[in-house]
Scaffold this motif. Structure first.
Motif, PDB file in Angstrom:
ATOM      1  N   LYS A 308       0.802  -1.176  -0.113  1.00 48.78           N
ATOM      2  CA  LYS A 308       0.018   0.047   0.041  1.00 48.78           C
ATOM      3  C   LYS A 308       0.778   1.081  -0.138  1.00 48.78           C
ATOM      4  N   HIS A 309       2.040   1.000   0.553  1.00 47.30           N
ATOM      5  CA  HIS A 309       2.906   2.321   0.526  1.00 47.30           C
ATOM      6  C   HIS A 309       4.278   2.154   0.094  1.00 47.30           C
ATOM      7  N   LEU A 310       4.813   2.987  -0.965  1.00 45.27           N
ATOM      8  CA  LEU A 310       6.102   2.721  -1.478  1.00 45.27           C
ATOM      9  C   LEU A 310       7.048   4.070  -1.289  1.00 45.27           C
ATOM     10  N   THR A 311       8.294   3.595  -0.990  1.00 45.68           N
ATOM     11  CA  THR A 311       9.424   4.757  -0.990  1.00 45.68           C
ATOM     12  C   THR A 311       9.451   5.432  -2.354  1.00 45.68           C
ATOM     13  N   PHE A 312      10.274   6.586  -2.460  1.00 44.90           N
ATOM     14  CA  PHE A 312      10.413   7.233  -3.673  1.00 44.90           C
ATOM     15  C   PHE A 312      11.102   6.362  -4.647  1.00 44.90           C
ATOM     16  N   GLU A 314      11.394   3.002  -4.663  1.00 48.43           N
ATOM     17  CA  GLU A 314      10.586   1.802  -4.872  1.00 48.43           C
ATOM     18  C   GLU A 314       9.807   2.202  -6.122  1.00 48.43           C
ATOM     19  N   GLU A 315       9.032   3.428  -5.995  1.00 46.76           N
ATOM     20  CA  GLU A 315       8.142   3.675  -6.784  1.00 46.76           C
ATOM     21  C   GLU A 315       8.986   3.909  -8.173  1.00 46.76           C
ATOM     22  N   ARG A 316      10.008   4.437  -8.232  1.00 46.61           N
ATOM     23  CA  ARG A 316      10.821   4.960  -9.652  1.00 46.61           C
ATOM     24  C   ARG A 316      11.246   3.463 -10.300  1.00 46.61           C
ATOM     25  N   LYS A 317      11.903   2.722  -9.243  1.00 48.73           N
ATOM     26  CA  LYS A 317      11.882   1.282  -9.866  1.00 48.73           C
ATOM     27  C   LYS A 317      10.954   0.459 -10.562  1.00 48.73           C
ATOM     28  N   LEU A 318       9.785   0.653  -9.863  1.00 52.93           N
ATOM     29  CA  LEU A 318       8.589   0.083 -10.363  1.00 52.93           C
ATOM     30  C   LEU A 318       8.162   0.523 -11.837  1.00 52.93           C
ATOM     31  N   LYS A 319       8.219   1.945 -11.912  1.00 53.26           N
ATOM     32  CA  LYS A 319       7.699   2.683 -13.089  1.00 53.26           C
ATOM     33  C   LYS A 319       8.736   2.184 -14.138  1.00 53.26           C
TER      34      LYS A 319
END
Length: 340
Positions: A308-312, A314-319
């Motif tokens: 439910k919550h991602l660090t900056f 983690e979110e960049r890697k997922l993108k």
């Protein structure tokens, strides 16, 4: 005036022996004094007995078909006055509170014996068969001997017992407290077989109510109810559990701990596992009650955990992963078009 014998049995003239026997059997069960004690039922019971004794006897049936009731009326000067004195059902009281119904012993008495023997089994469910002459019934005082060889089985009792999910799977022993007809408490040790399911019955022979006529006691029918077990669902002999895995494990594959009836096991999660898919664990279900050598399976239903919550970072890697997946998807699309 007596009713036509065929009409009494609900038949047409010319009915076969089997049709006559079947019709009589059905009606005798319906109006039997132990089933329906009303005066009207007793009258019908005697009437169908009289009709059956005539129509089931080839000679009497032949005379009846030709001359009707006059064939058996001695006072009417019928064609066969010597055949009068119908030997059907009768009733008498002995003055001690006992009332008897009986059939005569002439003509087709053996057929009556067999018929009533079969009928007792249907009405009372105690497997009693023929082997006696005539039928007797008593009400009021008296002993079992007044039944002339027939003793009614005692009535069954029904009770409920609740056991745990695991006890139903592996079997158990329970102490059941009951009250007998006199109000006295008694305790029974009951073995619950492994594999029993919700609502099934355990029969304890001879643990029901005693017979009022000196026969065998009835049975105790124990209805089983099963408490739910958190995380487990039973479907017959199979069980279903839910296992949550991280979305990365679902994508890349890996392992997960899964609960079973006998403890946790390590379950392999294949790459690309989709949410809602099932993994089968053979033989990890519940054994069949009638065949302990056969066991059901356990099905592990996969649920994918989404953070439910991602660090900056983690979110960049997922993108970045999302862009790579979309690029691969476009490349596959154009390759497929060129091939086509």
């Amino acid at each position: 005036m007596k009713r036509d014998y065929y009409e009494v049995l609900g038949l047409q003239k010319g009915a076969t022996d089997q049709e006559i026997k079947s019709a009589y059997r059905k009606l005798a069960k319906k109006y039997h004094p132990d089933v329906d004690p009303s005066p009207d039922a007793k009258k019908k019971f005697e009437e169908i007995g009289e009709a059956y004794q005539v129509l089931s006897d080839p000679e009497k049936k032949k005379l009846y078909d030709q001359f009707g009731m006059a064939a058996f009326d001695q006072t009417a000067g019928g064609p066969n006055p010597g055949a009068g004195g119908f030997d059907g059902f009768h009733q008498y009281s002995d003055g001690n509170g006992r009332t008897y119904y009986y059939s005569g012993n002439g003509g087709n008495a053996q057929d009556f014996s067999q018929m009533f023997g079969d009928m007792f089994g249907d009405i009372f469910g105690n497997g009693h068969s023929g082997g006696f002459s005539g039928f007797h019934h008593f009400s009021g005082g008296g002993s079992a001997s007044d039944y002339s060889g027939y003793a009614q089985k005692g009535s069954d009792l029904t009770a409920d017992v609740t056991i745990s999910f695991n006890d139903a799977a592996f079997g158990c022993t329970r102490s059941i407290r009951l009250s007998d007809p006199n109000g006295a408490a008694k305790t029974l040790e009951v073995s619950i077989p492994a594999g029993i399911d919700e609502g099934q019955m355990v029969r304890l022979r001879g643990k029901g109510n005693p017979s009022p006529t000196g026969g065998e006691a009835g049975d105790l029918m124990l209805r089983v109810h099963i408490e739910p077990k958190a995380g487990f669902e039973r479907r017959g002999s199979d069980i279903y559990v839910t296992c949550e895995v991280p979305f990365t494990t679902a994508i890349l594959g890996g392992e997960a701990k899964v609960d079973t009836l006998t403890g946790q096991v390590i379950c392999k999660i294949p790459k690309g596992t989709q949410g809602g898919s099932k993994i089968r664990l053979r033989g990890k279900g519940i054994q069949e009650m009638r065949n302990p050598a056969v066991k059901g399976d356990e099905y592990v239903v996969i649920q994918i955990q989404v953070p439910k919550h991602l660090t900056f970072e983690e979110e960049r890697k997922l993108k970045e992963l999302q862009q790579l997946l979309e690029k691969d998807k476009r490349g596959t699309f154009f390759t497929d078009r060129k091939t086509a």
